[in-house]
Motif scaffolding. Structure first.
Motif, PDB file in Angstrom:
ATOM      1  N   ILE A   1       4.794   1.797   1.425  1.00 57.89           N
ATOM      2  CA  ILE A   1       5.865   2.350   0.591  1.00 57.89           C
ATOM      3  C   ILE A   1       6.497   3.546   1.279  1.00 57.89           C
ATOM      4  O   ILE A   1       7.723   3.680   1.331  1.00 57.89           O
ATOM      5  CB  ILE A   1       5.324   2.720  -0.803  1.00 57.89           C
ATOM      6  CG1 ILE A   1       4.922   1.450  -1.551  1.00 57.89           C
ATOM      7  CG2 ILE A   1       6.356   3.512  -1.594  1.00 57.89           C
ATOM      8  CD1 ILE A   1       4.171   1.715  -2.838  1.00 57.89           C
ATOM      9  N   ALA A   2       5.659   4.431   1.847  1.00 59.21           N
ATOM     10  CA  ALA A   2       6.180   5.615   2.535  1.00 59.21           C
ATOM     11  C   ALA A   2       6.993   5.220   3.764  1.00 59.21           C
ATOM     12  O   ALA A   2       8.043   5.806   4.032  1.00 59.21           O
ATOM     13  CB  ALA A   2       5.027   6.530   2.935  1.00 59.21           C
TER      14      ALA A   2
ATOM     15  N   SER B   1       0.848  -1.187   0.000  1.00 57.67           N
ATOM     16  CA  SER B   1       0.000   0.000   0.000  1.00 57.67           C
ATOM     17  C   SER B   1       0.891   1.247   0.000  1.00 57.67           C
ATOM     18  O   SER B   1       2.112   1.179   0.196  1.00 57.67           O
ATOM     19  CB  SER B   1      -0.900  -0.004   1.233  1.00 57.67           C
ATOM     20  OG  SER B   1      -0.133   0.175   2.405  1.00 57.67           O
ATOM     21  N   ASP B   2       0.267   2.393  -0.215  1.00 59.37           N
ATOM     22  CA  ASP B   2       1.022   3.648  -0.222  1.00 59.37           C
ATOM     23  C   ASP B   2       1.669   3.915   1.136  1.00 59.37           C
ATOM     24  O   ASP B   2       2.781   4.433   1.214  1.00 59.37           O
ATOM     25  CB  ASP B   2       0.099   4.809  -0.594  1.00 59.37           C
ATOM     26  CG  ASP B   2      -0.384   4.722  -2.025  1.00 59.37           C
ATOM     27  OD1 ASP B   2       0.299   4.062  -2.833  1.00 59.37           O
ATOM     28  OD2 ASP B   2      -1.436   5.309  -2.341  1.00 59.37           O
TER      29      ASP B   2
END
Length: 73
Positions: A43-44, A39-40
């Motif tokens: 990734i962050a 998910s974003d």
């Protein structure tokens, strides 16, 4: 009858193994999903984790360059 089974250590071992085996598919699927379709937020988090040592090394390098140890007399 149940009191006889509860008294055996093998009953508790099998019970724990069944619970672990029942939970494994959930964790395996979660791991596969995180590896191949993150998910974003994941990734962050990974970007932040990987960039921290870089920022720390730049800060320590700048403090070393700006210190008095490199000045000529």
């Amino acid at each position: 009858a149940i009191y006889h089974f509860v008294a055996c250590p093998s009953f508790w071992l099998v019970l724990i193994l069944i619970l672990v085996a029942a939970g494994m598919p959930h964790f395996v699927l979660k791991l596969i999903k995180q590896q191949f379709r993150p998910s974003d937020v994941q990734i962050a988090r990974e970007m932040e984790k990987n960039l921290k040592p870089y920022h720390l090394s730049i800060a320590s390098l700048e403090s070393t360059v700006n210190s008095n140890s490199f000045r000529r007399s």
